[in-house]
Design a protein around this motif. Structure first.
Motif, PDB file in Angstrom:
ATOM      1  N   MET A 171       0.833  -1.194   0.000  1.00  0.00           N
ATOM      2  CA  MET A 171       0.000   0.000   0.000  1.00  0.00           C
ATOM      3  C   MET A 171       0.876   1.256   0.000  1.00  0.00           C
ATOM      4  SD  MET A 171      -3.201   0.594   2.489  1.00  0.00           S
ATOM      5  CE  MET A 171      -3.806  -1.061   2.599  1.00  0.00           C
ATOM      6  N   ALA A 175       1.674   4.078  -3.047  1.00  0.00           N
ATOM      7  CA  ALA A 175       1.616   5.530  -2.880  1.00  0.00           C
ATOM      8  C   ALA A 175       2.916   6.185  -3.351  1.00  0.00           C
ATOM      9  CB  ALA A 175       1.329   5.881  -1.431  1.00  0.00           C
ATOM     10  N   ASP A 180       4.050  10.005  -4.424  1.00  0.00           N
ATOM     11  CA  ASP A 180       4.155  10.676  -3.133  1.00  0.00           C
ATOM     12  C   ASP A 180       5.561  10.536  -2.541  1.00  0.00           C
ATOM     13  OD1 ASP A 180       3.159  12.242  -1.144  1.00  0.00           O
ATOM     14  OD2 ASP A 180       1.373  11.022  -0.856  1.00  0.00           O
ATOM     15  N   GLY A 184       4.908  12.076   2.850  1.00  0.00           N
ATOM     16  CA  GLY A 184       3.518  12.108   2.403  1.00  0.00           C
ATOM     17  C   GLY A 184       2.840  10.777   2.660  1.00  0.00           C
ATOM     18  N   VAL A 185       3.576   9.706   2.387  1.00  0.00           N
ATOM     19  CA  VAL A 185       3.041   8.360   2.614  1.00  0.00           C
ATOM     20  C   VAL A 185       2.781   8.153   4.104  1.00  0.00           C
ATOM     21  CG1 VAL A 185       3.587   5.910   2.525  1.00  0.00           C
ATOM     22  CG2 VAL A 185       4.112   7.372   0.578  1.00  0.00           C
ATOM     23  N   LYS A 188      -0.359  10.340   4.939  1.00  0.00           N
ATOM     24  CA  LYS A 188      -1.643  10.045   4.309  1.00  0.00           C
ATOM     25  C   LYS A 188      -2.018   8.570   4.353  1.00  0.00           C
ATOM     26  CE  LYS A 188      -0.354  13.012   1.030  1.00  0.00           C
ATOM     27  NZ  LYS A 188      -0.208  13.501  -0.331  1.00  0.00           N
ATOM     28  N   ILE A 189      -1.032   7.700   4.476  1.00  0.00           N
ATOM     29  CA  ILE A 189      -1.340   6.262   4.471  1.00  0.00           C
ATOM     30  C   ILE A 189      -1.078   5.645   5.849  1.00  0.00           C
ATOM     31  CG2 ILE A 189      -0.881   4.038   3.364  1.00  0.00           C
ATOM     32  CD1 ILE A 189      -1.954   6.043   1.392  1.00  0.00           C
ATOM     33  N   PRO A 192      -3.103   7.343   9.162  1.00  0.00           N
ATOM     34  CA  PRO A 192      -4.527   7.003   9.256  1.00  0.00           C
ATOM     35  C   PRO A 192      -4.774   5.522   9.539  1.00  0.00           C
ATOM     36  CG  PRO A 192      -4.122   8.348   7.315  1.00  0.00           C
ATOM     37  CD  PRO A 192      -2.786   8.013   7.880  1.00  0.00           C
ATOM     38  N   LEU A 193      -3.949   4.659   8.964  1.00  0.00           N
ATOM     39  CA  LEU A 193      -4.178   3.234   9.161  1.00  0.00           C
ATOM     40  C   LEU A 193      -3.737   2.781  10.549  1.00  0.00           C
ATOM     41  CD1 LEU A 193      -3.198   1.859   5.665  1.00  0.00           C
ATOM     42  CD2 LEU A 193      -5.438   1.825   6.732  1.00  0.00           C
TER      43      LEU A 193
ATOM     44  N   ARG B  88       8.742   8.339  -7.291  1.00  0.00           N
ATOM     45  CA  ARG B  88       7.826   9.397  -7.716  1.00  0.00           C
ATOM     46  C   ARG B  88       8.340  10.162  -8.920  1.00  0.00           C
ATOM     47  NH1 ARG B  88      10.229  11.324  -3.148  1.00  0.00           N
ATOM     48  NH2 ARG B  88      11.472  13.210  -3.382  1.00  0.00           N
ATOM     49  N   ALA B 100      -3.220  -3.377  -3.567  1.00  0.00           N
ATOM     50  CA  ALA B 100      -2.685  -2.307  -2.734  1.00  0.00           C
ATOM     51  C   ALA B 100      -3.547  -1.061  -2.801  1.00  0.00           C
ATOM     52  CB  ALA B 100      -1.237  -1.980  -3.139  1.00  0.00           C
ATOM     53  N   LEU B 101      -4.859  -1.247  -2.730  1.00  0.00           N
ATOM     54  CA  LEU B 101      -5.736  -0.079  -2.661  1.00  0.00           C
ATOM     55  C   LEU B 101      -5.609   0.529  -1.270  1.00  0.00           C
ATOM     56  CD1 LEU B 101      -8.907  -1.462  -4.435  1.00  0.00           C
ATOM     57  CD2 LEU B 101      -7.004  -0.181  -5.397  1.00  0.00           C
ATOM     58  N   TYR B 102      -5.834   1.846  -1.201  1.00  0.00           N
ATOM     59  CA  TYR B 102      -5.758   2.504   0.104  1.00  0.00           C
ATOM     60  C   TYR B 102      -7.050   2.194   0.849  1.00  0.00           C
ATOM     61  CZ  TYR B 102      -2.295   4.788  -2.776  1.00  0.00           C
ATOM     62  OH  TYR B 102      -1.264   5.010  -3.634  1.00  0.00           O
ATOM     63  N   HIS B 104      -8.366   2.853   3.630  1.00  0.00           N
ATOM     64  CA  HIS B 104      -9.098   3.839   4.423  1.00  0.00           C
ATOM     65  C   HIS B 104      -9.712   4.932   3.553  1.00  0.00           C
ATOM     66  CE1 HIS B 104      -5.108   5.277   3.715  1.00  0.00           C
ATOM     67  NE2 HIS B 104      -5.358   6.460   4.209  1.00  0.00           N
ATOM     68  N   TYR B 113      -5.793   9.861  -5.825  1.00  0.00           N
ATOM     69  CA  TYR B 113      -4.527   9.996  -5.105  1.00  0.00           C
ATOM     70  C   TYR B 113      -3.358  10.482  -5.974  1.00  0.00           C
ATOM     71  CZ  TYR B 113      -1.223   8.988  -1.323  1.00  0.00           C
ATOM     72  OH  TYR B 113      -0.272   9.094  -0.337  1.00  0.00           O
ATOM     73  N   VAL B 117      -1.581  14.187  -5.348  1.00  0.00           N
ATOM     74  CA  VAL B 117      -0.157  14.320  -5.055  1.00  0.00           C
ATOM     75  C   VAL B 117       0.471  15.352  -5.988  1.00  0.00           C
ATOM     76  CG1 VAL B 117       2.043  13.112  -5.144  1.00  0.00           C
ATOM     77  CG2 VAL B 117       0.063  11.990  -4.144  1.00  0.00           C
ATOM     78  N   ARG B 161      -6.485   3.430 -11.153  1.00  0.00           N
ATOM     79  CA  ARG B 161      -5.510   4.271 -10.475  1.00  0.00           C
ATOM     80  C   ARG B 161      -4.203   4.321 -11.265  1.00  0.00           C
ATOM     81  NH1 ARG B 161      -4.012   2.527  -4.500  1.00  0.00           N
ATOM     82  NH2 ARG B 161      -2.721   1.059  -5.662  1.00  0.00           N
TER      83      ARG B 161
END
Lengths: 277, 388
Positions: A171, A175, A180, A184-185, A188-189, A192-193, B88, B100-102, B104, B113, B117, B161
């Motif tokens: 995950m 990102a 990102d 940032g990861v 944002k990831i 929260p998790l 990136r 690997a979906l987010y 939350h 996403y 970014v 995505r």
């Protein structure tokens, strides 16, 4: 629990009730006593349920002794401790869970940080007192909060590393590939998790700072926190039992409220992290 | 798609780009995961990296994505050496095996996403998400969380995505392996179609040879960190360079019979306790040149014909098992204790224990050196007119 007999269920609940009674009785007794006046307090045998409830003890600690001020001191200290410890500790835990250092350094660091909790706090007290005096942190709530954070960071690291390890690497890598940055990861990831874990550790640090006595007594005598004030009810000449009990209740309630507010996170947090931690 | 191409902040525009690995090596401690990989993928091409688990294909993909450091060598995307660029900055999109979906975030936020970014404007994000969602047919799921949708839908979100930002290269790491068989076939077709429409360079990792054969423009087969062969699927299937490639492609895989080489009466024979097979003259020269005492003879199950009558130019075998697949039969036989599987159209089946004779056209014969496992030089079957 299908198939369990009625007697079995009954026994189970009886067992639970017994344990609860043992655990909760002192709490009940404290509340019970806090509403008694001096006459009833010294009655023999003691009254199981208060006969002439009075606010006398509460009025005494709140108005005459200014417990609201001590509570404020405690709150500021505990918030400082929790914010600092959770921030620093979870950053460290995140780094240790995501980056592999050479020569098994991850493990060594993780172990080394535990040593903070290994030696008795009283050993570090005198040097700390001296250092704090030099740098002007003595008798400040912020300074005391920092010390509490320092003591609790190992706990935060060890708890949070389990939560971060639970977050699928994929995950975060997704990102990163999505464009990102590492920070940032994290924001944002990962955060929260890992929220249940963060909530659980936040509360644990908060409670431990809220209850801490030794450092608070020595390093912050001018801005007394609640444990010191509670202990202050025991003086050279008398023990003010009524005040002591009322102070105990007063000191417990905020933590209880906090725990209730975050109960959902707390129970989930404490179980999830434990499995793989 | 070009009409909607965006200028991405900090990255090049969504133009497909070629990829090249130049002598890339990856070591984990003393373990060699990828050994001196040189491979170039052309612009717009769909290259499948195929191999068993642990062969280095996923590691290669992750190095290209920037998720693993390279021990030595050079990786280029377009003309840019990306060795030290963070993921990136490589302008790639990746579909993971786990999706690997987010978890939350909603489907909408998952799709948004990569755009968020890049700090795109709100209405631009909304428009692009809507567009891509319609394209991958998940427009009615945008408010759901990943756990509230099915596996196939998750797969579509992951795909959406990836395509939403029009990357230079798509990386796909076994994207279909978590789907059930029926859905996998369906999505395989859709993926192929998407890739063709987008015409974006794609590197696709799988251990499923059927997926590789159907999807790939070219397939690169890896084993134990070493690239074995690269080529269009049909070419690799028909002219495998060694026994590993020959055995990995095709289901059931190619049969190998290891036999002794004997020269008699001016002719080369492949022999075993019960076998005496005259080597066709077009292959004999190569075998003579290699001067081998033993030889591995490879034939694909579908190239063998089966007879109940003795034949001097055939190999005797005993039927061990017959599997009826409905439209065809798999006859599992033993030749001197070695396994040989034959695929024949549905019809009368031989019975277990029957003695039968296996024959095949010399053009379908593959010869390998059993010690090096390499194909003998110049024994490639001549391309058949019907196939080319």
């Amino acid at each position: 629990m299908a198939g369990e007999s009625r007697i079995g269920t009954l026994l189970r609940y009886a067992g639970i009730a017994l344990v609860l009674a043992i655990v909760l009785f002192p709490v009940y007794w404290m509340i019970n006593m806090s509403f008694k006046d001096t006459a009833e307090f010294t009655a023999r045998p003691p009254t199981m349920i208060v006969k002439r409830p009075t606010w006398e003890n509460y009025r005494d600690i709140l108005i005459s002794q200014g417990f609201d001020r001590y509570a404020w001191n405690s709150l500021l200290t505990a918030l400082t401790a929790a914010v600092v410890a959770v921030t620093v500790g979870s950053l460290m835990a995140y780094a240790l869970s995501r980056f592999r250092l050479p020569k098994n350094f991850n493990y060594h660091l993780l172990f080394t940080i535990l040593t903070v909790r290994m030696f008795p706090p009283i050993l570090s007290l005198i040097p700390l007192y001296y250092i704090y005096k030099q740098i002007g942190l003595l008798d400040t709530r912020f300074g005391l909060g920092l010390i509490h954070a320092w003591v609790e960071v190992p706990l935060v690291v060890w708890m949070m590393i389990g939560f971060f390890r639970d977050i699928p690497r994929d995950m975060e890598e997704a990102a990163l590939v999505d464009g990102d940055t590492r920070l940032g990861v994290l924001r944002k990831i990962a955060v929260p998790l890992a929220r249940p874990g963060l909530a659980a550790t936040f509360i644990l640090v908060f409670i431990s700072s809220w209850n801490e006595f030794l450092f608070a007594l020595i390093l912050n005598s001018r801005n007394q926190t609640l444990p010191i004030a509670v202990a202050g009810q025991i003086t050279q000449f008398e023990i003010r039992y009524g005040n002591l009990m009322a102070a105990g209740v007063f000191a417990t309630v905020p933590v209880l409220i906090l725990a209730f507010l975050t109960q959902r996170h707390l129970t989930r947090g404490l179980t999830v992290g434990g499995v793989t931690g | 798609m070009t009409a909607t191409a965006l200028t991405l902040t900090g990255a090049r525009t969504g133009q497909s780009a070629p990829v090249s690995f130049e002598q890339v090596t990856k070591k984990y401690g003393n373990v060699l995961a990828v050994d001196n990989l040189t491979l170039s993928v052309e612009n717009g091409e769909l290259m499948v990296l195929l191999g068993p688990s642990g062969c280095g294909k996923t590691t290669s993909l992750r190095m290209l994505a920037g998720l693993e450091k390279i021990t030595s060598g050079v990786i280029r995307i377009g003309d840019v050496v990306v060795n030290d660029l963070p993921p990136r900055s490589r302008n790639i999109a990746m579909v993971f095996q786990s999706y690997a979906l987010y978890s939350h975030l909603t489907v909408f936020e998952n799709l948004a996403y990569p755009l968020r970014v890049r700090k795109l404007k709100k209405d631009e994000i909304k428009r692009r998400v809507q567009e891509v969602a319609e394209r991958v047919q998940i427009a009615d799921l945008l408010d759901r969380k990943p756990r509230e949708i099915s596996g196939g839908q998750r797969q579509r979100v992951a795909l959406g995505r990836a395509i939403i930002r029009e990357p230079s290269v798509f990386l796909m790491d076994e994207p279909l392996s978590n789907l059930d068989a029926k859905l996998r076939l369906h999505m395989r077709g859709e993926l192929k179609r998407f890739q063709r429409d987008l015409a974006t360079t794609t590197i696709y990792v799988t251990h499923d040879q059927a997926e590789a054969m159907t999807l790939a423009d070219r397939v690169a087969i890896m084993n134990k960190g070493v690239l074995q062969q690269v080529g269009p699927p049909r070419e690799v299937y028909r002219q495998p360079v060694n026994m590993f490639v020959a055995g990995f492609l095709g289901s059931p895989p190619m049969n190998f019979l290891t036999l002794d080489v004997q020269a008699e009466e001016g002719q080369l024979w492949l022999t075993g306790p019960n076998v005496r097979y005259p080597l066709p003259p077009e292959q004999a020269a190569a075998v003579r040149q290699a001067s081998l005492a033993r030889l591995a003879l490879g034939v694909r199950p579908e190239h063998i014909t089966l007879s109940h009558h003795p034949d001097e130019r055939a190999i005797p075998a005993e039927v061990y098992l017959v599997e009826d697949l409905g439209n065809e039969l798999l006859v599992d036989t033993r030749v001197d204790g070695q396994q040989a599987v034959i695929r024949i159209p549905a019809g009368p089946a031989p019975s277990i224990g029957d003695r039968i004779w296996l024959s095949f056209s010399p053009a379908d014969l593959h010869l390998f050196d059993p010690t090096t496992e390499a194909r003998l030089p110049s024994t490639s079957p001549a391309p058949r007119a019907t196939l080319s």
